[in-house]
Motif scaffolding. Structure first.
Motif, PDB file in Angstrom:
ATOM      1  N   ALA A 133       0.842  -1.208   0.000  1.00 61.22           N
ATOM      2  CA  ALA A 133       0.000   0.000   0.000  1.00 61.22           C
ATOM      3  C   ALA A 133       0.872   1.251   0.000  1.00 61.22           C
ATOM      4  CB  ALA A 133      -0.919  -0.017   1.221  1.00 61.22           C
ATOM      5  N   ARG A 134       1.960   1.203   0.767  1.00 56.93           N
ATOM      6  CA  ARG A 134       2.816   2.391   0.877  1.00 56.93           C
ATOM      7  C   ARG A 134       3.566   2.685  -0.427  1.00 56.93           C
ATOM      8  NH1 ARG A 134       6.577   1.595   5.636  1.00 56.93           N
ATOM      9  NH2 ARG A 134       5.755  -0.471   5.986  1.00 56.93           N
ATOM     10  N   LYS A 135       3.701   1.661  -1.302  1.00 63.60           N
ATOM     11  CA  LYS A 135       4.380   1.870  -2.582  1.00 63.60           C
ATOM     12  C   LYS A 135       3.618   2.855  -3.457  1.00 63.60           C
ATOM     13  CE  LYS A 135       7.220  -2.056  -3.753  1.00 63.60           C
ATOM     14  NZ  LYS A 135       7.235  -3.433  -4.208  1.00 63.60           N
ATOM     15  N   LYS A 136       2.292   2.917  -3.246  1.00 58.35           N
ATOM     16  CA  LYS A 136       1.447   3.731  -4.132  1.00 58.35           C
ATOM     17  C   LYS A 136       1.091   5.069  -3.498  1.00 58.35           C
ATOM     18  CE  LYS A 136      -0.734  -0.555  -5.669  1.00 58.35           C
ATOM     19  NZ  LYS A 136      -1.965  -1.343  -5.603  1.00 58.35           N
ATOM     20  N   LEU A 137       1.813   5.414  -2.451  1.00 59.94           N
ATOM     21  CA  LEU A 137       1.422   6.567  -1.644  1.00 59.94           C
ATOM     22  C   LEU A 137       2.441   7.703  -1.723  1.00 59.94           C
ATOM     23  CD1 LEU A 137      -0.677   7.324   0.642  1.00 59.94           C
ATOM     24  CD2 LEU A 137       0.972   6.385   2.243  1.00 59.94           C
ATOM     25  N   CYS A 191      11.804   4.916  -2.261  1.00 57.87           N
ATOM     26  CA  CYS A 191      10.725   4.388  -3.110  1.00 57.87           C
ATOM     27  C   CYS A 191      11.228   3.275  -4.031  1.00 57.87           C
ATOM     28  CB  CYS A 191      10.117   5.512  -3.950  1.00 57.87           C
ATOM     29  SG  CYS A 191       9.235   6.709  -2.954  1.00 57.87           S
ATOM     30  N   GLY A 192      12.521   2.962  -3.950  1.00 57.55           N
ATOM     31  CA  GLY A 192      13.071   1.853  -4.733  1.00 57.55           C
ATOM     32  C   GLY A 192      13.413   2.204  -6.159  1.00 57.55           C
ATOM     33  N   LEU A 193      13.544   3.502  -6.467  1.00 62.36           N
ATOM     34  CA  LEU A 193      13.896   3.902  -7.829  1.00 62.36           C
ATOM     35  C   LEU A 193      15.381   3.623  -8.075  1.00 62.36           C
ATOM     36  CD1 LEU A 193      11.152   5.356  -7.691  1.00 62.36           C
ATOM     37  CD2 LEU A 193      12.200   7.300  -8.818  1.00 62.36           C
ATOM     38  N   ALA A 234      11.227  25.480   0.712  1.00 60.86           N
ATOM     39  CA  ALA A 234      11.247  24.172   1.382  1.00 60.86           C
ATOM     40  C   ALA A 234       9.949  23.421   1.098  1.00 60.86           C
ATOM     41  CB  ALA A 234      11.428  24.356   2.884  1.00 60.86           C
ATOM     42  N   ARG A 235       8.848  24.188   1.036  1.00 62.82           N
ATOM     43  CA  ARG A 235       7.537  23.584   0.777  1.00 62.82           C
ATOM     44  C   ARG A 235       7.516  22.951  -0.614  1.00 62.82           C
ATOM     45  NH1 ARG A 235       4.319  21.459   3.763  1.00 62.82           N
ATOM     46  NH2 ARG A 235       2.128  21.503   3.216  1.00 62.82           N
ATOM     47  N   ARG A 236       8.161  23.647  -1.549  1.00 60.20           N
ATOM     48  CA  ARG A 236       8.175  23.131  -2.921  1.00 60.20           C
ATOM     49  C   ARG A 236       9.045  21.865  -3.026  1.00 60.20           C
ATOM     50  NH1 ARG A 236       9.462  27.997  -6.755  1.00 60.20           N
ATOM     51  NH2 ARG A 236      10.002  29.211  -4.920  1.00 60.20           N
ATOM     52  N   VAL A 237      10.146  21.842  -2.250  1.00 63.11           N
ATOM     53  CA  VAL A 237      10.981  20.627  -2.230  1.00 63.11           C
ATOM     54  C   VAL A 237      10.165  19.462  -1.648  1.00 63.11           C
ATOM     55  CG1 VAL A 237      13.058  19.549  -1.274  1.00 63.11           C
ATOM     56  CG2 VAL A 237      13.121  21.927  -1.989  1.00 63.11           C
ATOM     57  N   ALA A 238       9.435  19.753  -0.561  1.00 64.06           N
ATOM     58  CA  ALA A 238       8.627  18.708   0.077  1.00 64.06           C
ATOM     59  C   ALA A 238       7.553  18.196  -0.885  1.00 64.06           C
ATOM     60  CB  ALA A 238       7.991  19.250   1.348  1.00 64.06           C
ATOM     61  N   LEU A 239       6.959  19.121  -1.645  1.00 62.97           N
ATOM     62  CA  LEU A 239       5.934  18.727  -2.616  1.00 62.97           C
ATOM     63  C   LEU A 239       6.548  17.825  -3.688  1.00 62.97           C
ATOM     64  CD1 LEU A 239       3.013  19.048  -3.643  1.00 62.97           C
ATOM     65  CD2 LEU A 239       3.735  21.092  -4.867  1.00 62.97           C
ATOM     66  N   ALA A 240       7.729  18.228  -4.158  1.00 60.33           N
ATOM     67  CA  ALA A 240       8.408  17.410  -5.173  1.00 60.33           C
ATOM     68  C   ALA A 240       8.740  16.031  -4.614  1.00 60.33           C
ATOM     69  CB  ALA A 240       9.681  18.119  -5.631  1.00 60.33           C
ATOM     70  N   SER A 241       9.186  15.985  -3.349  1.00 63.77           N
ATOM     71  CA  SER A 241       9.569  14.682  -2.778  1.00 63.77           C
ATOM     72  C   SER A 241       8.349  13.775  -2.591  1.00 63.77           C
ATOM     73  CB  SER A 241      10.314  14.860  -1.461  1.00 63.77           C
ATOM     74  OG  SER A 241       9.447  15.332  -0.469  1.00 63.77           O
ATOM     75  N   SER A 242       7.175  14.392  -2.390  1.00 65.57           N
ATOM     76  CA  SER A 242       5.972  13.560  -2.246  1.00 65.57           C
ATOM     77  C   SER A 242       5.576  12.931  -3.584  1.00 65.57           C
ATOM     78  CB  SER A 242       4.809  14.391  -1.681  1.00 65.57           C
ATOM     79  OG  SER A 242       4.383  15.335  -2.641  1.00 65.57           O
ATOM     80  N   LEU A 243       6.059  13.512  -4.676  1.00 66.63           N
ATOM     81  CA  LEU A 243       5.692  13.003  -6.004  1.00 66.63           C
ATOM     82  C   LEU A 243       6.769  12.112  -6.614  1.00 66.63           C
ATOM     83  CD1 LEU A 243       4.228  16.329  -7.434  1.00 66.63           C
ATOM     84  CD2 LEU A 243       2.937  14.257  -6.952  1.00 66.63           C
ATOM     85  N   ILE A 244       7.884  11.942  -5.909  1.00 67.44           N
ATOM     86  CA  ILE A 244       9.048  11.281  -6.514  1.00 67.44           C
ATOM     87  C   ILE A 244       8.773   9.832  -6.911  1.00 67.44           C
ATOM     88  CG2 ILE A 244      10.165  10.468  -4.363  1.00 67.44           C
ATOM     89  CD1 ILE A 244      12.289  12.153  -6.874  1.00 67.44           C
ATOM     90  N   GLY A 245       7.944   9.127  -6.130  1.00 68.00           N
ATOM     91  CA  GLY A 245       7.691   7.711  -6.423  1.00 68.00           C
ATOM     92  C   GLY A 245       6.521   7.469  -7.358  1.00 68.00           C
ATOM     93  N   LYS A 246       6.084   8.506  -8.074  1.00 66.52           N
ATOM     94  CA  LYS A 246       4.912   8.432  -8.970  1.00 66.52           C
ATOM     95  C   LYS A 246       3.739   7.757  -8.256  1.00 66.52           C
ATOM     96  CE  LYS A 246       7.465   8.469 -13.262  1.00 66.52           C
ATOM     97  NZ  LYS A 246       7.924   7.752 -14.434  1.00 66.52           N
ATOM     98  N   VAL A 306       6.214   6.412   5.957  1.00 66.34           N
ATOM     99  CA  VAL A 306       5.131   6.254   4.971  1.00 66.34           C
ATOM    100  C   VAL A 306       5.666   5.760   3.622  1.00 66.34           C
ATOM    101  CG1 VAL A 306       3.652   7.990   6.051  1.00 66.34           C
ATOM    102  CG2 VAL A 306       5.183   8.669   4.200  1.00 66.34           C
ATOM    103  N   ARG A 307       6.988   5.623   3.515  1.00 62.45           N
ATOM    104  CA  ARG A 307       7.569   5.113   2.265  1.00 62.45           C
ATOM    105  C   ARG A 307       7.577   3.578   2.292  1.00 62.45           C
ATOM    106  NH1 ARG A 307       8.057   9.566  -1.199  1.00 62.45           N
ATOM    107  NH2 ARG A 307       8.067  11.319   0.230  1.00 62.45           N
ATOM    108  N   PRO A 308       7.683   2.961   1.113  1.00 60.37           N
ATOM    109  CA  PRO A 308       7.613   1.483   1.086  1.00 60.37           C
ATOM    110  C   PRO A 308       8.919   0.842   1.554  1.00 60.37           C
ATOM    111  CG  PRO A 308       7.870   2.341  -1.131  1.00 60.37           C
ATOM    112  CD  PRO A 308       7.728   3.526  -0.246  1.00 60.37           C
TER     113      PRO A 308
END
Lengths: 264, 436
Positions: A83-87, A113-115, A149-161, B90-92
């Motif tokens: 579940a966490r892989k998709k989050l 995220c395993g990239l 910093a907020r923009r970096v955090a936003l980018a990091s939340s999207l890193i794992g697609k 929260v990461r896998p």
């Protein structure tokens, strides 16, 4: 169940009671809350301070265990790795490692995220460009402004697609232009098929981006519905449902200053 | 594995950029160079070596251990307090992997600091100052019944003896056996004048040992004895030592810890290759020694540099286990409590063997003392994987740190126990997060 109707997040009669050291209940933060978030929609979880929004988000993220009821993420336990892989998750404050540069921060989360190294490098470059921080990619984030910093955090939340993006106050600390860009980004992500669950105090922002909202107060759902079907503005609807909370006791102060609330 | 390396790299970069690693490395170098000037030795090469290793290398190890334990016991708690931990959780990635990767990174930091401290020690061994100890020795002990076996025999005799105090007869068998076992370690053997004692050794496990005992090769074994007598007064020792085709004549040596180098027998005769015999030719009173502690056959092994490397491996293993324990505490507790607990447990584990050995027998104590002694014994046993290791002492005495022992210690302390503690931390971590 069609793809559109697939439930990404499901909460059923969820309760969360915090206890003290002696296990005596202290606060009932969430009380019999049920909600579903469908694939591809932007869902807004709204409510005044202390209403239980953050606790609900933390239970969805698997950071808190519910005292009763059931939480499912992609039909699984929120603590399962599948579940966490998709989050993807953007917290209310950025909480970055101050000694890492912007690009190192994204590569760190890409690793989690395993990239692969190659994927991480290209995704980092792409996301830093997207949030407009390419020029400062090699600067430590400890020296960044709150908005950067907020923009970096936003980018990091999207890193794992991610398939589900959870945004806790996504526009907090951003200037009006960046706020507008974040709203545009959320709409674009949703248009691309991503499911978004967000909380916000800025009801106008929520009205702009959310397909559906739930208003919680004292840990309970007080209203839920499609934004497009509202006959009034979201702010009026919110105030009608939650009422005048009046956390501040301003009257004595204003009287002492010889002004009235109405004058103000 | 990608997640493991991401967390590992983050923790290591944190150590580098916070300058903690640099400060520890500089301290290690400065201390290793300063110790020979700060502590005055006895003027011998052995004395200088002992000072450099025990106080120099030992000081660096203690400081590194304490600082990394403090870092580890604050690591996860600090992340939790700064609210950064949820972003990782929260990461896998498995929670136990987060802890294990952190432990690995902190262990690498410690390993680097200890390696830097090895460099001055290595230089001193190469430039000839320690020419007398260029090689270390395998230390062989006489083959004797185990202290436990001896204790069981003593117990039967003791219980049948009508003079045995009734409180001892009433005591639990396990308690009496433990006391007798401790006494068996210190069991003295008497060597009357003009008599010969023999001790059997197992030399089959050491390649080259049999050859050396038969007087072949350049490096011949030595015998280390610690002799005393009934009256604890100065007395000259005379005697004759032999094993296989090598021997040593002991003449006019003062009672002390003595090392006798053996040389080929001139008469060409040979004793049994696994029996060391010692004849007391002195004219004074009988000699006494504890065979389990005071007799050792020293068979030349490899160079100091390899022994130093093996000591480094053992020290890194101790660091790894201590760091993992600190991280476990950090997963379960807040930062100040974790730090306090870690330091207290470290201090108690260091002190407990001394407390146990110096404290009166349990049978002679009050209930409150017995409870305290039981707790101390539990801590001593629980921390034995670390406290029983003494690579620096053996390094300073030129005793070989055996490869099988290093492998066992590394497998247990560097891998098995850290993995176990990481798994436990992985269970505790979300429960602690639930309280936040």
């Amino acid at each position: 169940m069609s793809m559109k109707e697939e439930h990404i997040v499901e909460l059923e009669n969820v309760k969360k009671t915090f206890r003290d050291f002696w296990l005596r209940p202290t606060v009932a933060a969430v009380d019999s809350l049920s909600l579903t978030v469908r694939r591809g929609e932007v869902f807004g979880l709204l409510g005044p301070n202390g209403s239980g929004k953050s606790t609900t988000i933390k239970m969805i993220l698997g950071l808190l265990a519910p005292s009763a009821g059931e939480v499912k993420l992609f039909g699984l336990s929120p603590r399962s790795i599948a579940a966490r892989k998709k989050l993807g998750y953007l917290p209310e404050l950025s909480y970055l490692h101050p000694f890492l540069t912007a690009s190192e921060t994204l590569r760190y989360y890409a690793g989690l995220c395993g990239l692969s190294r190659k994927e991480a490098a290209s995704r980092t470059k792409e996301l830093l460009e997207m949030v407009g921080l390419s020029d400062v990619a090699s600067r430590p984030v400890g020296g960044f402004s709150k908005g950067m910093a907020r923009r970096v955090a936003l980018a990091s939340s999207l890193i794992g697609k991610p398939e589900l993006l959870i945004l806790d106050e996504p526009t907090s600390g951003l200037d009006p232009i960046s706020t507008k860009e974040v709203k545009t980004l959320v709409k674009a992500l949703a248009a691309g098929g991503m499911t978004v669950l967000m909380t916000s105090h800025l009801l106008a922002d929520a009205q702009d981006v959310c397909d559906r909202v739930m208003i919680v107060n004292h840990g309970r759902c007080v209203a839920e519905g499609n934004v497009a079907e509202l006959e009034t503005s979201l702010e009026e609807f919110f105030l009608a449902k939650v009422g005048d909370v009046q956390d501040f006791q301003l009257a004595p102060f204003l009287a002492a200053q010889n002004v009235t609330g109405k004058d103000k | 594995m990608k997640a493991f390396f991401a967390i590992f790299r983050l923790e290591f970069v944190s150590m580098v950029r916070s300058r903690a690693l640099l400060l520890l490395a500089l301290f290690a170098l400065a201390w290793m160079f300063a110790v020979p000037y700060l502590i005055t030795g006895d003027g011998t090469a052995e004395g200088a070596r002992e000072i450099s290793i025990r106080y120099g290398f030992g000081g660096v190890f203690v400081i590194t251990l304490v600082s990394l334990l403090a870092t580890a016991s604050g690591s996860i708690a600090r992340e939790r307090a700064a609210k950064r931990l949820p972003l990782t959780m929260v990461r896998p990635v498995a929670y136990s992997l987060v802890v294990f990767a952190k432990a690995a990174a902190l262990t690498l930091s410690g390993a680097i600091v200890l390696a830097i401290a090895c460099l001055p020690a290595l230089r001193m061994s190469v430039d000839g100052r320690w020419h007398s100890s260029a090689k270390c020795n395998h230390v062989l002990q006489p083959l004797l019944p185990s202290p436990r076996e001896e204790a069981c025999v003593m117990y039967e005799v003791y219980m049948k003896d009508p003079e045995t105090p009734p409180e001892v007869k009433r005591a639990k068998r396990s308690t009496v056996l433990r006391l007798l076992e401790a006494r068996a370690m210190d069991h003295y053997q008497t060597i009357p004048t003009n008599e010969t004692v023999k001790w059997k050794f197992n030399v089959s496990g050491l390649p080259g040992a049999r050859k050396a005992i038969m007087g072949e090769g350049d490096d011949l074994p030595s015998v280390r004895l610690r002799l005393s007598n009934m009256n604890e007064v100065r007395q000259d020792v005379c005697g004759y030592l032999s094993i296989g085709k090598i021997h040593a004549v002991v003449s006019n040596q003062t009672l002390a810890v003595l090392t006798f180098p053996l040389s080929p027998r001139s008469d060409g005769g040979a004793a049994e290759e696994n029996i060391l015999s010692f004849r007391n030719d002195g004219s004074g009173t009988s000699l006494m020694l504890r065979p389990r502690k005071d007799v050792a056959l020293l068979v030349p092994a490899d160079a100091f540099v390899w022994n130093l490397f093996r000591a480094w491996c053992e020290l890194v293993s101790i660091l790894a286990l201590t760091i993992s324990f600190g991280l476990f505490l950090s997963s379960a507790l807040g930062r100040p409590v974790a730090l306090f607990s870690a330091i207290v447990i470290l201090a108690v584990s260091e002190a407990s063997p001394g407390v146990i050995s110096q404290y009166p027998d349990e049978l002679e104590t009050k209930l409150s003392d017995r409870i305290a002694l039981t707790v101390t014994r539990f801590v001593a046993e629980a921390t034995q994987p670390v406290s029983s290791l003494n690579p620096l002492e053996r390094l300073s005495l030129d005793e070989c740190i055996e490869v099988p022992e290093v492998c066992r210690v590394a497998a247990v302390n560097l891998f098995l126990l850290p993995v176990l503690l990481s798994l436990l931390s992985g269970i505790v971590l979300p429960r602690k997060q639930d309280e936040v």
